[in-house]
Design a protein around this motif. Sequence first.
Motif, PDB file in Angstrom:
ATOM      1  N   LEU A  22       0.828  -1.198   0.000  1.00  0.00           N
ATOM      2  CA  LEU A  22       0.000   0.000   0.000  1.00  0.00           C
ATOM      3  C   LEU A  22       0.868   1.256   0.000  1.00  0.00           C
ATOM      4  O   LEU A  22       2.045   1.217   0.366  1.00  0.00           O
ATOM      5  CB  LEU A  22      -0.945  -0.011   1.203  1.00  0.00           C
TER       6      LEU A  22
ATOM      7  N   THR B 240       2.021  -1.799   4.652  1.00  0.00           N
ATOM      8  CA  THR B 240       1.129  -2.949   4.555  1.00  0.00           C
ATOM      9  C   THR B 240       1.396  -3.720   3.271  1.00  0.00           C
ATOM     10  O   THR B 240       1.422  -3.133   2.185  1.00  0.00           O
ATOM     11  CB  THR B 240      -0.349  -2.521   4.566  1.00  0.00           C
TER      12      THR B 240
ATOM     13  N   ILE C 270      -0.086  -6.733   0.850  1.00  0.00           N
ATOM     14  CA  ILE C 270      -1.294  -7.478   0.505  1.00  0.00           C
ATOM     15  C   ILE C 270      -0.891  -8.685  -0.341  1.00  0.00           C
ATOM     16  O   ILE C 270      -0.114  -8.554  -1.291  1.00  0.00           O
ATOM     17  CB  ILE C 270      -2.298  -6.614  -0.276  1.00  0.00           C
TER      18      ILE C 270
ATOM     19  N   ARG D 160      -9.563 -14.655  -1.126  1.00  0.00           N
ATOM     20  CA  ARG D 160      -9.403 -13.476  -0.288  1.00  0.00           C
ATOM     21  C   ARG D 160      -8.088 -12.760  -0.574  1.00  0.00           C
ATOM     22  O   ARG D 160      -7.165 -13.323  -1.168  1.00  0.00           O
ATOM     23  CB  ARG D 160      -9.451 -13.856   1.193  1.00  0.00           C
TER      24      ARG D 160
ATOM     25  N   THR E 157      -5.200 -10.958   1.662  1.00  0.00           N
ATOM     26  CA  THR E 157      -4.698 -11.031   3.028  1.00  0.00           C
ATOM     27  C   THR E 157      -3.656  -9.941   3.250  1.00  0.00           C
ATOM     28  O   THR E 157      -2.791  -9.713   2.397  1.00  0.00           O
ATOM     29  CB  THR E 157      -4.086 -12.419   3.288  1.00  0.00           C
ATOM     30  N   ALA E 158      -3.736  -9.266   4.405  1.00  0.00           N
ATOM     31  CA  ALA E 158      -2.847  -8.141   4.710  1.00  0.00           C
ATOM     32  C   ALA E 158      -1.897  -8.497   5.841  1.00  0.00           C
ATOM     33  O   ALA E 158      -2.233  -9.280   6.744  1.00  0.00           O
ATOM     34  CB  ALA E 158      -3.666  -6.907   5.092  1.00  0.00           C
TER      35      ALA E 158
ATOM     36  N   ASP F 217       1.167  -6.272   8.337  1.00  0.00           N
ATOM     37  CA  ASP F 217       1.963  -5.093   8.645  1.00  0.00           C
ATOM     38  C   ASP F 217       3.419  -5.376   8.292  1.00  0.00           C
ATOM     39  O   ASP F 217       3.928  -6.471   8.558  1.00  0.00           O
ATOM     40  CB  ASP F 217       1.861  -4.732  10.126  1.00  0.00           C
TER      41      ASP F 217
ATOM     42  N   ARG G 144      -4.195 -10.549   8.651  1.00  0.00           N
ATOM     43  CA  ARG G 144      -5.634 -10.317   8.721  1.00  0.00           C
ATOM     44  C   ARG G 144      -6.225 -10.370   7.318  1.00  0.00           C
ATOM     45  O   ARG G 144      -5.515 -10.237   6.319  1.00  0.00           O
ATOM     46  CB  ARG G 144      -5.931  -8.950   9.353  1.00  0.00           C
TER      47      ARG G 144
ATOM     48  N   TRP H 176      -7.968  -8.652   4.402  1.00  0.00           N
ATOM     49  CA  TRP H 176      -8.190  -7.301   3.883  1.00  0.00           C
ATOM     50  C   TRP H 176      -9.519  -7.223   3.134  1.00  0.00           C
ATOM     51  O   TRP H 176     -10.265  -6.270   3.282  1.00  0.00           O
ATOM     52  CB  TRP H 176      -7.034  -6.898   2.964  1.00  0.00           C
TER      53      TRP H 176
ATOM     54  N   GLU I 212     -11.025  -1.982   1.075  1.00  0.00           N
ATOM     55  CA  GLU I 212     -10.818  -2.800   2.258  1.00  0.00           C
ATOM     56  C   GLU I 212     -12.170  -3.141   2.885  1.00  0.00           C
ATOM     57  O   GLU I 212     -13.033  -2.278   3.037  1.00  0.00           O
ATOM     58  CB  GLU I 212      -9.939  -2.064   3.267  1.00  0.00           C
TER      59      GLU I 212
END
Length: 278
Positions: free
Chosen positions: A152, A157, A159, A167, A169-170, A172, A183, A185, A219
Amino acid sequence: MGACEVLMEGVVFGESPRWHDGRVWFSDWGANQVIALGTDGSHEMVATVPSFPMCIDFLPDGRLLVVDSAQRRLLRRESDGSLVTHAHLAEISEKPWNDIVIDDRGNAYVNTIGFDFPGGEFAPGLVVLVTPDGHVRQVAGDLAFPNGMAILPDGGTLIVAESYANRLTAYDIGPDGDLSKRRVWAETPGDHPDGICVDAEGAIWYADVGNRHCVRVREGGEVLATVDLDRGAFACTLSRGEEPRLYVVGQNWGGPDASQPSGVVVAFPAPAPGAGKP
């Protein structure tokens, strides 16, 4: 979204489009070539690597990195056009290596799907971090066919498209490049997201082969736009600047040994330009 413009035909197996220096660079996995494609349809072959898969991205200084999955390594294209080994990946996994995204510090994130495709028994995939000096370490695992990746715009972040889990997925990104706080996204019910890209409004475009489209989501999973193709959509990228366009590589999926080239690179008007990485 507007009409689709065909920029290039005759591609054997197009993948991994990247917007760089005003052109769309992409890999033709079937022809073992990296091609730089102008917005007017002019193109040149800039590297040859006998590998399938063979994804690409760019270091901050503009040098190209190529995932040579066949040899389980990363290659770096020097200013004179020569290819040198940037990092070795085999110690982490002998399974096919897939997508790559590089951050502003020159750290490359590379994923492996974790099993032989097609035909192999499913196993979870993982992501490694390759530092600028070529050191490799695993930073994520237990991914259901990791595919496209993007960072991002804030640089904090990562992805990952999990094609077999429907899905995005994100994670940090930490100061040392490590990944944490996994998590969801966005869920993509009914779709198997492949290549992805981020736009300046924080939305993500993902390509879907089976459903022959690219979808723009925010998101949480709200669908903002969809563009349809007449063949499988494998990956996408966005231009920067005014009058942004979404560039999509697609073809009919016939396996890695399809006899007749069906690949194209097409462009659609887009609501927002590209941002983040790649």
